[in-house]
Motif scaffolding. Structure first.
Motif, mmCIF file in Angstrom:
data_model
loop_
_atom_site.group_PDB
_atom_site.id
_atom_site.type_symbol
_atom_site.label_atom_id
_atom_site.label_comp_id
_atom_site.label_asym_id
_atom_site.label_seq_id
_atom_site.Cartn_x
_atom_site.Cartn_y
_atom_site.Cartn_z
ATOM 1 N N ALA A 27 0.636 -0.851 -0.266
ATOM 2 C CA ALA A 27 -0.088 0.328 -0.017
ATOM 3 C C ALA A 27 0.683 1.347 0.031
ATOM 4 O O ALA A 27 0.385 2.167 -0.432
ATOM 5 N N LEU A 31 0.466 4.811 -2.601
ATOM 6 C CA LEU A 31 0.585 5.761 -2.198
ATOM 7 C C LEU A 31 1.771 7.177 -2.805
ATOM 8 O O LEU A 31 1.440 7.894 -2.875
ATOM 9 N N LEU A 34 1.777 7.662 -6.303
ATOM 10 C CA LEU A 34 -0.265 9.098 -6.298
ATOM 11 C C LEU A 34 0.898 10.765 -6.220
ATOM 12 O O LEU A 34 0.844 11.598 -6.239
ATOM 13 N N ALA A 120 -1.955 14.325 -3.480
ATOM 14 C CA ALA A 120 -1.829 12.770 -3.872
ATOM 15 C C ALA A 120 -2.527 13.377 -5.367
ATOM 16 O O ALA A 120 -3.348 14.348 -5.382
ATOM 17 N N LEU A 130 -6.932 2.260 -7.116
ATOM 18 C CA LEU A 130 -6.905 2.516 -5.228
ATOM 19 C C LEU A 130 -7.687 1.879 -4.298
ATOM 20 O O LEU A 130 -7.694 1.285 -3.510
ATOM 21 N N THR A 139 -8.656 3.542 2.336
ATOM 22 C CA THR A 139 -8.207 4.650 0.848
ATOM 23 C C THR A 139 -7.792 6.679 1.992
ATOM 24 O O THR A 139 -7.554 7.201 1.104
ATOM 25 N N ALA A 142 -5.712 7.064 4.121
ATOM 26 C CA ALA A 142 -4.669 8.020 3.717
ATOM 27 C C ALA A 142 -4.504 9.350 2.931
ATOM 28 O O ALA A 142 -3.814 9.852 2.954
ATOM 29 N N LEU A 143 -5.859 8.688 2.250
ATOM 30 C CA LEU A 143 -5.265 10.266 1.283
ATOM 31 C C LEU A 143 -6.162 11.813 2.181
ATOM 32 O O LEU A 143 -5.718 12.760 1.684
ATOM 33 N N ARG A 146 -3.349 13.978 2.744
ATOM 34 C CA ARG A 146 -2.646 15.373 2.267
ATOM 35 C C ARG A 146 -3.597 16.274 2.616
ATOM 36 O O ARG A 146 -4.985 16.363 2.755
#
Length: 360
Positions: A27, A31, A34, A120, A130, A139, A142-143, A146
């Motif tokens: 993973a 990431l 991106l 990202a 993703l 997801t 994780a995003l 940012r």
């Protein structure tokens, strides 16, 4: 290339094969990848040249500089009140314009200005893959780390993916993540119309009010024509150019397509690690849509990585006048934008490959 490479057969003169590769991608790598594509790695706001005949280009550039300045500023506080304020004020912009006016250049410039640690960047398709690889909740988490999510080529041809992406954007904007997106508009010569903002805003429904549309007028600054017929060689010529290189692969198209069905699309990029030329023989028209869509994803990853291809078509099949790798029904159907984009990119990559073969 070391002997341990699983794609390298024991025979020294035998070429590498993509079908021998079975990438496992953590993973963290998905990431980390991106980021803007390789051919936009050096672009910035300073390298974008607005056309004075189209003032909307300068206005878009100025507005995106402002967005970058806002997002690059240090975050203030970590309390719930600041998080709510950030969510309410997070910019959301949609770059709407024709083919070749610099939307991706501007999007990549915004990503570079905000910085890789805070941004990202991916295409619509990459982000849907993703979610498929990590799961929706993972997801989002994780995003949400940012400050900015850039989505290139937002697609509206699959209702399920559009609903999923709308939900993803809602979750991220609620957490204060800024969004910047472009359309996947094709050249006017393909009959698709130039502007897609109304379709985009309709499909994202409740999120529409949050988006500021930056319309970018202009002509295709590269003055490209869309090529849907890729140059093809003989199978012997393809093999001859591939076997001279340690960074090239050679595969039969049908065998490769069968292999792609066993690899998650989020790993197609890793499939190309260390590869700078791809040779394909037995190239013919693909008639099944699920197979064709996997081929589209591979072509996109080849294009992102600037990997030329050398193609050998079956006699009387691909490469003859009036023939395409995708069927007429596909080119007229709901996924036509994907297919035309893939054909254009394949044509460009095959032209590079044919030039390499001619220079030997």
């Amino acid at each position: 290339m070391t002997p341990a490479d699983p794609a390298r057969p024991a025979t020294a003169t035998a070429p590498l094969s993509l079908t021998a590769r079975h990438p496992r991608v953590p993973a963290a790598r998905l990431l980390a990848e991106l980021v803007p594509p390789r051919h936009f790695a050096r672009e910035s706001f300073a390298t974008y040249r607005p056309d004075p005949a189209h003032p909307s280009q300068q206005r878009a550039l100025d507005r995106l500089r402002e967005v970058a300045g806002t997002l690059a500023a240090p975050a203030r506080g970590g309390g719930a009140w600041w998080r709510r304020r950030a969510a309410a004020n997070a910019p959301a912009v949609y770059l709407d314009g024709g083919f070749g006016v610099g939307k991706t250049h501007l999007l990549a410039s915004l990503a570079h200005a905000v910085g890789p640690a805070a941004t990202a960047y991916g295409t619509f398709v990459e982000l849907t893959h993703l979610v498929g690889a990590l799961g929706f909740a993972a997801t989002v988490d994780a995003l949400a780390e940012r400050r900015l999510l850039c989505i290139d080529e937002f697609e509206l041809d699959d209702p399920g993916d559009t609903v999923m992406m709308s939900r993803l954007l809602r979750e991220l904007t609620d957490r204060g993540v800024a969004i910047a997106a472009t359309s996947n508009t094709l050249p006017g010569s393909l009959g698709e119309g130039r502007f897609a903002a109304e379709d985009f805003l309709r499909e994202i429904q409740a999120l529409a009010a949050r988006f500021e549309v930056l319309r970018i007028d202009g002509e295709d600054h590269r003055h490209r024509t869309v090529t849907t017929h890729a140059p093809t060689l003989t199978a012997d010529a393809v093999r001859a150019v591939v076997v001279t290189r340690d960074d090239a692969t050679l595969d039969d198209l049908d065998t490769l397509l069968d292999h792609l069905a066993t690899v998650h699309p989020s790993r197609y990029g890793a499939l190309l690690d260390g590869i700078d030329l791809v040779g394909l023989t037995g190239v013919h028209q693909v008639t099944r849509q699920d197979v064709a869509l996997r081929l589209v994803v591979l072509i996109d990853r080849l294009y992102d990585r600037d990997v030329p291809v050398v193609l050998a078509g079956d006699p009387g099949a691909y490469g003859t006048p009036g023939s395409d790798v995708f069927t007429a029904e596909m080119l007229a159907g709901g996924y036509r934008k994907k297919y035309y984009r893939a054909l254009s990119r394949l044509g460009a990559l095959a032209a590079e490959g044919a030039a390499l073969a001619a220079s030997r």
